[in-house]
Design a protein around this motif. Structure first.
Motif, PDB file in Angstrom:
ATOM      1  N   ILE A 117      75.205  50.271  42.311  1.00  0.00           N
ATOM      2  CA  ILE A 117      74.351  50.221  43.518  1.00  0.00           C
ATOM      3  C   ILE A 117      73.965  48.760  43.770  1.00  0.00           C
ATOM      4  O   ILE A 117      73.562  48.056  42.839  1.00  0.00           O
ATOM      5  N   SER A 118      74.093  48.320  45.020  1.00  0.00           N
ATOM      6  CA  SER A 118      74.000  46.869  45.215  1.00  0.00           C
ATOM      7  C   SER A 118      72.567  46.342  45.297  1.00  0.00           C
ATOM      8  O   SER A 118      72.323  45.190  44.978  1.00  0.00           O
ATOM      9  N   ARG A 119      71.599  47.155  45.713  1.00  0.00           N
ATOM     10  CA  ARG A 119      70.215  46.652  45.837  1.00  0.00           C
ATOM     11  C   ARG A 119      69.228  47.626  45.220  1.00  0.00           C
ATOM     12  O   ARG A 119      69.343  48.843  45.424  1.00  0.00           O
ATOM     13  N   PHE A 120      68.222  47.054  44.553  1.00  0.00           N
ATOM     14  CA  PHE A 120      67.161  47.874  43.961  1.00  0.00           C
ATOM     15  C   PHE A 120      65.832  47.174  44.249  1.00  0.00           C
ATOM     16  O   PHE A 120      65.651  46.010  43.883  1.00  0.00           O
ATOM     17  N   VAL A 121      64.917  47.878  44.910  1.00  0.00           N
ATOM     18  CA  VAL A 121      63.620  47.259  45.248  1.00  0.00           C
ATOM     19  C   VAL A 121      62.495  48.142  44.730  1.00  0.00           C
ATOM     20  O   VAL A 121      62.439  49.341  45.030  1.00  0.00           O
ATOM     21  N   PHE A 122      61.583  47.547  43.971  1.00  0.00           N
ATOM     22  CA  PHE A 122      60.482  48.259  43.322  1.00  0.00           C
ATOM     23  C   PHE A 122      59.160  47.849  43.969  1.00  0.00           C
ATOM     24  O   PHE A 122      58.995  46.710  44.390  1.00  0.00           O
ATOM     25  N   ALA A 123      58.204  48.800  44.000  1.00  0.00           N
ATOM     26  CA  ALA A 123      56.862  48.490  44.517  1.00  0.00           C
ATOM     27  C   ALA A 123      55.959  48.040  43.378  1.00  0.00           C
ATOM     28  O   ALA A 123      55.476  48.857  42.601  1.00  0.00           O
ATOM     29  N   GLY A 124      55.769  46.737  43.262  1.00  0.00           N
ATOM     30  CA  GLY A 124      54.819  46.197  42.289  1.00  0.00           C
ATOM     31  C   GLY A 124      53.421  46.199  42.890  1.00  0.00           C
ATOM     32  O   GLY A 124      53.189  46.772  43.955  1.00  0.00           O
ATOM     33  N   SER A 125      52.473  45.533  42.215  1.00  0.00           N
ATOM     34  CA  SER A 125      51.087  45.615  42.690  1.00  0.00           C
ATOM     35  C   SER A 125      50.263  44.407  42.242  1.00  0.00           C
ATOM     36  O   SER A 125      50.502  43.829  41.168  1.00  0.00           O
ATOM     37  N   ALA A 126      49.249  44.099  43.047  1.00  0.00           N
ATOM     38  CA  ALA A 126      48.294  43.046  42.680  1.00  0.00           C
ATOM     39  C   ALA A 126      47.563  43.400  41.389  1.00  0.00           C
ATOM     40  O   ALA A 126      47.029  42.508  40.717  1.00  0.00           O
ATOM     41  N   ALA A 127      47.544  44.699  41.022  1.00  0.00           N
ATOM     42  CA  ALA A 127      46.889  45.115  39.766  1.00  0.00           C
ATOM     43  C   ALA A 127      47.571  44.512  38.553  1.00  0.00           C
ATOM     44  O   ALA A 127      47.009  44.490  37.458  1.00  0.00           O
ATOM     45  N   GLU A 128      48.776  43.976  38.733  1.00  0.00           N
ATOM     46  CA  GLU A 128      49.481  43.327  37.621  1.00  0.00           C
ATOM     47  C   GLU A 128      48.777  42.029  37.191  1.00  0.00           C
ATOM     48  O   GLU A 128      49.062  41.483  36.139  1.00  0.00           O
ATOM     49  N   TYR A 129      47.859  41.524  38.030  1.00  0.00           N
ATOM     50  CA  TYR A 129      47.166  40.269  37.728  1.00  0.00           C
ATOM     51  C   TYR A 129      45.826  40.454  37.026  1.00  0.00           C
ATOM     52  O   TYR A 129      45.206  39.462  36.635  1.00  0.00           O
ATOM     53  N   GLY A 130      45.345  41.693  36.890  1.00  0.00           N
ATOM     54  CA  GLY A 130      44.033  41.897  36.287  1.00  0.00           C
ATOM     55  C   GLY A 130      42.967  41.177  37.093  1.00  0.00           C
ATOM     56  O   GLY A 130      43.069  41.055  38.315  1.00  0.00           O
ATOM     57  N   ASN A 131      41.951  40.648  36.386  1.00  0.00           N
ATOM     58  CA  ASN A 131      40.858  39.956  37.075  1.00  0.00           C
ATOM     59  C   ASN A 131      41.146  38.458  37.077  1.00  0.00           C
ATOM     60  O   ASN A 131      40.652  37.729  36.231  1.00  0.00           O
ATOM     61  N   GLU A 132      41.943  37.982  37.989  1.00  0.00           N
ATOM     62  CA  GLU A 132      42.418  36.591  38.000  1.00  0.00           C
ATOM     63  C   GLU A 132      41.462  35.715  38.808  1.00  0.00           C
ATOM     64  O   GLU A 132      41.164  36.034  39.957  1.00  0.00           O
ATOM     65  N   ASP A 133      41.004  34.601  38.181  1.00  0.00           N
ATOM     66  CA  ASP A 133      40.066  33.700  38.876  1.00  0.00           C
ATOM     67  C   ASP A 133      40.795  32.657  39.711  1.00  0.00           C
ATOM     68  O   ASP A 133      40.239  32.113  40.657  1.00  0.00           O
ATOM     69  N   ARG A 134      42.016  32.313  39.293  1.00  0.00           N
ATOM     70  CA  ARG A 134      42.734  31.248  40.017  1.00  0.00           C
ATOM     71  C   ARG A 134      43.286  31.824  41.320  1.00  0.00           C
ATOM     72  O   ARG A 134      44.074  32.755  41.289  1.00  0.00           O
ATOM     73  N   LEU A 135      42.852  31.272  42.438  1.00  0.00           N
ATOM     74  CA  LEU A 135      43.271  31.803  43.739  1.00  0.00           C
ATOM     75  C   LEU A 135      43.872  30.702  44.603  1.00  0.00           C
ATOM     76  O   LEU A 135      43.393  29.566  44.548  1.00  0.00           O
ATOM     77  N   PRO A 136      44.877  30.982  45.437  1.00  0.00           N
ATOM     78  CA  PRO A 136      45.562  32.258  45.526  1.00  0.00           C
ATOM     79  C   PRO A 136      46.415  32.510  44.277  1.00  0.00           C
ATOM     80  O   PRO A 136      46.792  31.571  43.582  1.00  0.00           O
ATOM     81  N   VAL A 137      46.717  33.773  44.041  1.00  0.00           N
ATOM     82  CA  VAL A 137      47.379  34.187  42.807  1.00  0.00           C
ATOM     83  C   VAL A 137      48.890  33.948  42.889  1.00  0.00           C
ATOM     84  O   VAL A 137      49.550  34.424  43.814  1.00  0.00           O
ATOM     85  N   LYS A 138      49.415  33.219  41.921  1.00  0.00           N
ATOM     86  CA  LYS A 138      50.864  32.950  41.886  1.00  0.00           C
ATOM     87  C   LYS A 138      51.558  33.973  40.997  1.00  0.00           C
ATOM     88  O   LYS A 138      50.962  34.449  40.015  1.00  0.00           O
TER      89      LYS A 138
END
Ligand code: NAD
Length: 316
Positions: A117-138
């Motif tokens: 299959i040539s393309r695979f796209v997953f729905a990630g989330s901002a929750a992967e960053y936990g409580n991040e103080d550095r903004l904007p989040v990279k």
């Protein structure tokens, strides 16, 4: 060129918009959903479309993609949106969350690669960053983050697996809003609540001082990011490999949100403030330079997106 796409979570908020757009563009769609948080009525616009086939199944079923590929040999793109979406539910059901949000995704990615299959796209989330103080989040901050829930952990593990595999892409969404949004969503449930207050002519209620900010993106822009990720936007952008934040790059305060929605409805301008809720993150905003470099721009303004959402809520 038209493609045959699998959309898991097609009865959900984002999945139903993505499916409709793909069908409108002439692609065919194989939809999978087990209605854990989706609804048949979200599929009303395309349920009987000639290019749409639906399977009421869980993405945790063994060999799901292999079986679907046997029935639909032309399947060439996978959009994996199905997930346990509630953070509190993930805390109560950590094993199921790992099964759906990580293991099923890992197995689907491996199978997709094997099946060519040539393309695979997953729905990630901002929750992967936990409580991040550095903004904007990279994007790279997630590798040092402490995720706050099984939801965030499983989403992060999936994104990391995709990044390591060098195949496919994870789009890390921040706060998405628009028609068909579940009012109980932790991401943008505040918008549905404010719209409900507004349409009922009641005062907006804010927990805390209202200065907490979120990066709100309208759902049609999310669909555009999916099309770019799969190389299907018709303008030559994408496809994408690796992990990308998807947002506007601009934080909007909850107070601003309440004021705009009050202006769009019959709500009084007066706002009722209640004590801050424990555990709420104060600010969240995506660094969107990586996806912007691929040509993604949020096209629907905050005000227009809210206007469309209020109009839809008024009719439904
Ligand atoms: N809405 C947001 O702001 C936001 C932000 C970040 C990430 N996301 C992610 O985007 C994706 C779509 O979210 P949404 O807001 O449309 O939520 P949603 O709940 O409306 O959609 C999820 C869909 O997946 C289905 N589903 C759940 N478990 C399943 C399983 N085991 N097998 C088959 N189908 C299953 C549900 O029934 C539902 O239709 C999710 O992966 C979510 O984590 C959403």
């Amino acid at each position: 060129m038209t493609k045959n796409c699998l959309v898991t979570g097609c009865a959900g908020f984002i999945g139903s918009h993505l499916t409709q757009t793909l069908l409108d563009a002439g692609h065919s769609v194989v939809g999978v959903d087990n209605f854990a948080s989706g609804y048949v009525h979200n599929m009303e616009g395309f349920r009987n479309h000639a290019g749409f086939s639906f399977y009421e199944k869980s993405i945790t079923e063994d060999g799901l993609l292999t079986d679907l590929k046997q029935t639909h040999p032309e399947l060439d793109v996978v959009f994996q949106l199905a997930a346990v979406v509630s953070v509190p539910y993930s805390v109560e059901h950590p094993e199921l969350t790992m099964q759906v949000n990580f293991e099923a995704n890992r197995d689907m990615l491996d199978a997709a690669q094997k099946l060519g299959i040539s393309r695979f796209v997953f729905a990630g989330s901002a929750a992967e960053y936990g409580n991040e103080d550095r903004l904007p989040v990279k994007e790279e901050y997630a590798d040092e983050a402490e995720q706050l829930s099984p939801y965030g952990v499983a989403k992060y593990q999936s994104s990391a697996y995709i990044a390591q595999s060098g195949y496919g892409c994870s789009l890390r969404f921040f706060n998405i809003f628009g028609p068909r949004q579940d009012p109980t969503s932790q991401y943008s449930g505040v918008i549905s609540r404010f719209v409900d207050f507004g349409l009922a002519g009641k005062n907006m209620v804010i927990f805390g001082d209202g200065e907490q900010t979120r990066d709100f993106l309208y759902v049609s822009d999310v669909v555009t990011s999916y099309l770019i990720a799969a190389g299907l936007d018709g303008q030559g952008r994408g496809p994408l490999t690796g992990v990308y934040n998807v947002g506007t790059g601009r934080g909007r305060s909850v107070r601003e949100l309440a004021t705009v929605i009050a202006g769009l409805t019959s709500a009084p301008e007066e706002i009722d403030f209640k004590p801050e809720r424990a555990g709420d993150i104060k600010h969240s905003c995506a660094d969107v330079s990586k996806i912007s470099a691929e040509g993604f721009v949020a096209e629907v303004s905050f005000e227009d997106g809210l206007g469309r959402t209020v109009e839809w809520a008024g009719k439904s």
